[in-house]
Design an enzyme around this catalytic site. Structure first.
Site, short mmCIF file in Angstrom:
data_model
loop_
_atom_site.label_atom_id
_atom_site.label_comp_id
_atom_site.label_asym_id
_atom_site.label_seq_id
_atom_site.Cartn_x
_atom_site.Cartn_y
_atom_site.Cartn_z
N GLU A 87 -4.41 9.16 -3.13
CA GLU A 87 -3.64 9.84 -2.09
C GLU A 87 -2.32 10.33 -2.66
O GLU A 87 -1.36 9.56 -2.77
CB GLU A 87 -3.31 8.88 -0.95
CG GLU A 87 -4.52 8.30 -0.25
CD GLU A 87 -4.12 7.79 1.14
OE1 GLU A 87 -4.56 8.40 2.12
OE2 GLU A 87 -3.37 6.82 1.24
N HIS B 117 -1.16 0.96 0.17
CA HIS B 117 -0.94 2.28 0.78
C HIS B 117 0.50 2.71 0.52
O HIS B 117 1.41 1.88 0.49
CB HIS B 117 -1.22 2.21 2.29
CG HIS B 117 -1.17 3.57 2.91
ND1 HIS B 117 0.01 4.16 3.29
CD2 HIS B 117 -2.15 4.47 3.18
CE1 HIS B 117 -0.24 5.37 3.76
NE2 HIS B 117 -1.54 5.58 3.72
#
Ligand code: PGA
Length: 253
Positions: A166, A96
Site C-alpha cells: 500500500e 498498516h
C-alpha cells in the site's frame, strides 16, 4: 489455484453494532456468490463479534486490524491474538500505515506478525513507501521495510503471510497507483520476499494492492497489476461501491 482475496479494512469508519451487522451481512451475501474471490472483513475490535457469522460462511472470513505484541497479561487497551482467534478471526493485519503513524515500527510489526502466525492465523503484513522518488530511493525504503518486518519470522511460516503493498500516498487519496506501476511494485515485493525466504516462497507469496481501490479501478488493478487481491478501506464500507467492486473483481481469474 488459490482464489483472489479482497480484504475490507473498516478502520473506524463503521461506528455502531447496527451498521456493522448490516455491512457484514451484505459482505457475506456477496461473498457467497463469488467464483474466483474470497472476502475478508476487518471491523474494529469491538465490532468483530456482532459482525461475525453464526456459522461458517462461503468464501468469507473474519479479520482484525491489528493484534498485540503481547501474548496476554496486564496490557491495558491491547487485544491479543488468542482473543481474536476465539472470536473466529483468521486474518490479522500487521503494520498498516495508520498504525505505523501511531507508533508501529518494523520491529513491532515483526513482533505482531510473529504472534499472529504462532497462533495459526494468516498475517497480512502491510508495507509501502511514503512517496515515490525519481531516483528510486523509495525502493530502498520499501526493501528495508519488508526485510526488517519479515526478520525473525520462521521460514516455515512464509506460506501463512500475505503482503499488502500500500503506497502511503495512495491511501485515502483521489486516485490509486497506476496498474502497470502496481505490477512493477508487486514484482519488487516478491523479489524481496524471495531474498528473505527463498525463491519458492517468493513465487508463491500472495501480494495484495491497497490504496483507493474502488469499483471502477479494482478489476484492472488486479488484471494488469497481477496482484492476488486488494486491501480496501473506504469502498469496503460503502454498500453500493462494495457491491459493484466485488462483482467487477469476480471476473478476474
Ligand atoms: P482506502 O484505504 O481504500 O480508503 O484508500 C486503503 C487502506 O488503508 O487499506
Amino acid at each position: 489455484m488459490s482464489k483472489n482475496i479482497i480484504i475490507g479494512n473498516w478502520k473506524m469508519n463503521v461506528g455502531s453494532v447496527e451498521d456493522a451487522k448490516k455491512i457484514a451481512k451484505l459482505s457475506r451475501a456477496l461473498a457467497a456468490k463469488m467464483r474466483t474471490t474470497e472476502v475478508v472483513i476487518c471491523p474494529p475490535f469491538s465490532l468483530i463479534a456482532p459482525a461475525a457469522p453464526a456459522k461458517k460462511a462461503k468464501n468469507f472470513h473474519m479479520g482484525a486490524q491489528s493484534a498485540s505484541v503481547h501474548e496476554g497479561g496486564s496490557h491495558t487497551g491491547d487485544v491479543g491474538v488468542n482473543t481474536l482467534k476465539s472470536l473466529g478471526v483468521s486474518y490479522v493485519l500487521a503494520g498498516h500505515s495508520e498504525q505505523r503513524v501511531a507508533g508501529d515500527t518494523n520491529a513491532t510489526v515483526s513482533q505482531r506478525a510473529q504472534r499472529i502466525l504462532a497462533a495459526g492465523l494468516t498475517a497480512v503484513i502491510c508495507v509501502g513507501e511514503k512517496a515515490r522518488q525519481e531516483g528510486g530511493e523509495h525502493l530502498d525504503e520499501l526493501r528495508t521495510q519488508i526485510r526488517e518486518t519479515l526478520a525473525s519470522i520462521p521460514q516455515e511460516q512464509a506460506k501463512n503471510i500475505i503482503v499488502a503493498y500500500e503506497p502511503v500516498w495512495a491511501i485515502g487519496a483521489k486516485e490509486a497507483m497506476q496498474p502497470d506501476q502496481i505490477y512493477e511494485m508487486s514484482l519488487f515485493v516478491k523479489k524481496v520476499f524471495s531474498d528473505v525466504f527463498g525463491p519458492e516462497a517468493g513465487l508463491k507469496v500472495r501480494v495484495l494492492y491497497g490504496g483507493t481501490a474502488n469499483a471502477t479501478n479494482a478489476a484492472e488493478i488486479m488484471r494488469v497489476g497481477k496482484v492476488n487481491g486488494l486491501l480496501v478501506g473506504r469502498e469496503s464500507v460503502n454498500a453500493g461501491g462494495l457491491t459493484d467492486m466485488l462483482k467487477a473483481v469476480d471476473t478476474v481469474r
